[in-house]
Write a protein that holds these residues in place. Structure first.
Motif, PDB file in Angstrom:
ATOM      1  N   GLU A   1       0.684  -1.152  -0.044  1.00 18.76           N
ATOM      2  CA  GLU A   1       0.147   0.096   0.183  1.00 18.76           C
ATOM      3  C   GLU A   1       0.881   1.211  -0.005  1.00 18.76           C
ATOM      4  OE1 GLU A   1      -2.663  -0.213   3.246  1.00 18.76           O
ATOM      5  OE2 GLU A   1      -3.610  -2.246   2.766  1.00 18.76           O
ATOM      6  N   ALA A   2       1.895   1.191   0.699  1.00 18.70           N
ATOM      7  CA  ALA A   2       2.866   2.393   0.834  1.00 18.70           C
ATOM      8  C   ALA A   2       3.453   2.784  -0.528  1.00 18.70           C
ATOM      9  CB  ALA A   2       3.935   2.136   2.096  1.00 18.70           C
ATOM     10  N   ILE A   3       4.026   1.528  -0.987  1.00 14.02           N
ATOM     11  CA  ILE A   3       4.713   1.889  -2.451  1.00 14.02           C
ATOM     12  C   ILE A   3       3.871   2.571  -3.355  1.00 14.02           C
ATOM     13  CG2 ILE A   3       6.095   0.886  -4.221  1.00 14.02           C
ATOM     14  CD1 ILE A   3       7.208  -0.927  -1.954  1.00 14.02           C
TER      15      ILE A   3
ATOM     16  N   TRP B   1      16.625  -5.776  -7.161  1.00 20.03           N
ATOM     17  CA  TRP B   1      16.649  -4.175  -7.406  1.00 20.03           C
ATOM     18  C   TRP B   1      15.649  -3.747  -8.577  1.00 20.03           C
ATOM     19  CZ3 TRP B   1      18.642  -0.885  -4.024  1.00 20.03           C
ATOM     20  CH2 TRP B   1      19.261  -1.161  -3.141  1.00 20.03           C
ATOM     21  N   THR B   2      14.749  -2.837  -8.501  1.00 22.73           N
ATOM     22  CA  THR B   2      13.972  -2.383  -9.289  1.00 22.73           C
ATOM     23  C   THR B   2      13.879  -0.898  -9.184  1.00 22.73           C
ATOM     24  OG1 THR B   2      12.517  -4.351  -8.868  1.00 22.73           O
ATOM     25  CG2 THR B   2      11.301  -2.470  -9.837  1.00 22.73           C
ATOM     26  N   LEU B   3      13.876  -0.244 -10.514  1.00 18.97           N
ATOM     27  CA  LEU B   3      13.534   1.198 -10.689  1.00 18.97           C
ATOM     28  C   LEU B   3      12.173   1.461 -10.388  1.00 18.97           C
ATOM     29  CD1 LEU B   3      15.038   3.709 -11.363  1.00 18.97           C
ATOM     30  CD2 LEU B   3      14.479   3.492 -13.569  1.00 18.97           C
ATOM     31  N   ILE B   4      11.739   2.685  -9.617  1.00 24.85           N
ATOM     32  CA  ILE B   4      10.490   2.987  -9.369  1.00 24.85           C
ATOM     33  C   ILE B   4      10.576   4.301  -9.800  1.00 24.85           C
ATOM     34  CG2 ILE B   4       8.715   3.385  -7.786  1.00 24.85           C
ATOM     35  CD1 ILE B   4       9.317   0.819  -6.268  1.00 24.85           C
ATOM     36  N   ASP B   5       9.908   4.868 -10.670  1.00 24.44           N
ATOM     37  CA  ASP B   5       9.609   6.070 -11.305  1.00 24.44           C
ATOM     38  C   ASP B   5       8.309   6.627 -11.429  1.00 24.44           C
ATOM     39  OD1 ASP B   5       9.388   4.820 -13.427  1.00 24.44           O
ATOM     40  OD2 ASP B   5      10.781   5.648 -14.617  1.00 24.44           O
ATOM     41  N   GLY B   6       7.469   5.989 -11.034  1.00 24.00           N
ATOM     42  CA  GLY B   6       5.859   6.303 -10.927  1.00 24.00           C
ATOM     43  C   GLY B   6       5.070   5.120 -10.789  1.00 24.00           C
ATOM     44  N   LYS B   7       3.714   5.450 -11.006  1.00 28.27           N
ATOM     45  CA  LYS B   7       2.887   4.310 -10.915  1.00 28.27           C
ATOM     46  C   LYS B   7       3.226   2.958 -11.523  1.00 28.27           C
ATOM     47  CE  LYS B   7      -2.324   3.757 -10.837  1.00 28.27           C
ATOM     48  NZ  LYS B   7      -3.571   4.043 -11.177  1.00 28.27           N
ATOM     49  N   ALA B   8       3.246   3.005 -12.724  1.00 22.07           N
ATOM     50  CA  ALA B   8       3.323   1.743 -13.485  1.00 22.07           C
ATOM     51  C   ALA B   8       4.647   0.807 -12.922  1.00 22.07           C
ATOM     52  CB  ALA B   8       3.814   1.859 -14.856  1.00 22.07           C
ATOM     53  N   THR B   9       5.681   1.299 -12.449  1.00 23.47           N
ATOM     54  CA  THR B   9       6.832   0.672 -12.086  1.00 23.47           C
ATOM     55  C   THR B   9       6.668   0.452 -10.792  1.00 23.47           C
ATOM     56  OG1 THR B   9       7.894   2.966 -11.743  1.00 23.47           O
ATOM     57  CG2 THR B   9       8.729   1.454 -13.578  1.00 23.47           C
ATOM     58  N   ALA B  10       5.985   1.037  -9.721  1.00 21.94           N
ATOM     59  CA  ALA B  10       5.535   0.915  -8.575  1.00 21.94           C
ATOM     60  C   ALA B  10       4.739  -0.448  -8.466  1.00 21.94           C
ATOM     61  CB  ALA B  10       4.853   1.828  -7.809  1.00 21.94           C
ATOM     62  N   GLU B  11       3.713  -0.408  -9.452  1.00 23.55           N
ATOM     63  CA  GLU B  11       2.846  -1.501  -9.526  1.00 23.55           C
ATOM     64  C   GLU B  11       3.596  -2.840  -9.831  1.00 23.55           C
ATOM     65  OE1 GLU B  11      -0.537  -0.096 -11.743  1.00 23.55           O
ATOM     66  OE2 GLU B  11      -1.454   0.923 -10.107  1.00 23.55           O
ATOM     67  N   ALA B  12       4.369  -2.632 -10.693  1.00 28.80           N
ATOM     68  CA  ALA B  12       5.153  -3.729 -11.209  1.00 28.80           C
ATOM     69  C   ALA B  12       5.910  -4.268 -10.086  1.00 28.80           C
ATOM     70  CB  ALA B  12       6.231  -3.516 -12.402  1.00 28.80           C
TER      71      ALA B  12
END
Length: 278
Positions: free
Chosen positions: A58-60, A96-107
């Motif tokens: 939920e946080a991410i 390691w995962t790059l998070i730069d927005g909603k799509a990558t956070a959901e992935a």
């Protein structure tokens, strides 16, 4: 040496020279490289494990965290998810995962939710730190900060002393933050302690700007995890204000001096073994 061998070497030399001077692959700049090191020891029942994981999910993906990422200088973070228990029980659950927005956070959370809930014996915070620190090496990212975020419900009771490993991690310039879980009441013969928040403050967290956010009720999981991530991403602290209401997540800065009683978990384990033998 035969002429054909000379000819072959002459043909290979330009290629070998090109390999020698080829530039290394550039690392991706991010605002923070963050390892989420999550306790899966048997002291946490399956319901608590699910609450803990749901709190991160939920946080991410929350609008507040995504907005904090967007406001960063690089507008992206790199996150890895580690599950740990005893000294020999650590696992890189999501790499390691790059998070730069909603799509990558959901992935990222999709990968996490696809993993089964696991539980294992004992509690080695030192093992979790020792496993997590090398994950920053050659991970492909160059962060303004490197942070290990430790969540758990008990003190170190196996492996190296936690202070010893913490010192090594801090010497590498890595910050350690904490999310101590104080939901259960300690019972005789268990490894629980009443002042786990103090233990985390004085024995676990450390580094410039380090902090912890204790969780004292099941309902606080989501809000506390979100607050912690917001602070880690922004590299900032909430502005001073009135005291939070009872049960609300609190922010506690790391203690400057080491506590000589940081072996409480190991002591409890020995007492428990003596009690079970008698």
């Amino acid at each position: 040496m035969p002429v054909r061998v000379f000819a072959l070497l002459a043909a290979l030399l330009p290629a070998l020279a090109g390999l020698a001077v080829a530039p290394a692959r550039a690392e991706t700049r991010v605002d923070v490289e963050l390892v989420l090191a999550v306790d899966i020891s048997y002291s946490m029942d399956e319901d608590e494990q699910r609450l803990q994981r749901a709190g991160y999910v939920e946080a991410i993906t929350s609008p507040e965290v995504l907005e904090a990422i967007r406001r960063g200088p690089n507008q992206r973070i790199a996150v890895a998810y580690v599950e740990w228990a005893g000294a020999g029980e650590q696992r890189l659950t999501v790499d390691w995962t790059l998070i730069d927005g909603k799509a990558t956070a959901e992935a990222f959370v999709a990968k996490l939710m696809a993993q089964p809930i696991r539980r294992a014996y004992r509690t080695s915070i030192s093992g979790a730190l020792g496993f997590s620190a090398p994950l920053f090496d050659r991970n492909g990212y160059d962060g303004l900060r490197q942070v290990i975020d430790v969540s758990g419900d008990g003190p170190n009771n196996q492996g190296l002393p936690v202070e010893e490993v913490r010192r090594e991690v801090l010497d590498r310039g890595i910050v350690i933050n904490g999310l101590p879980i104080l939901i259960k009441r300690p019972n005789f013969g268990t490894m629980d302690i009443t002042d786990l928040d103090t233990y985390y403050s004085e024995c676990v967290v450390g580094g410039e700007g380090s902090f912890m956010v204790p969780i004292k009720t099941r309902e606080a999981f989501s809000a506390a995890t979100r607050m912690k991530l917001l602070m880690e991403i922004a590299g900032d602290f909430p502005a001073p204000g009135p005291s939070p209401p009872p049960g609300a997540p609190r922010v506690i800065l790391a203690a400057e001096k080491l506590n000589p009683l940081c072996m409480v978990g190991e002591k409890l384990w020995m007492e428990r073994q003596d009690w079970m033998r008698n």
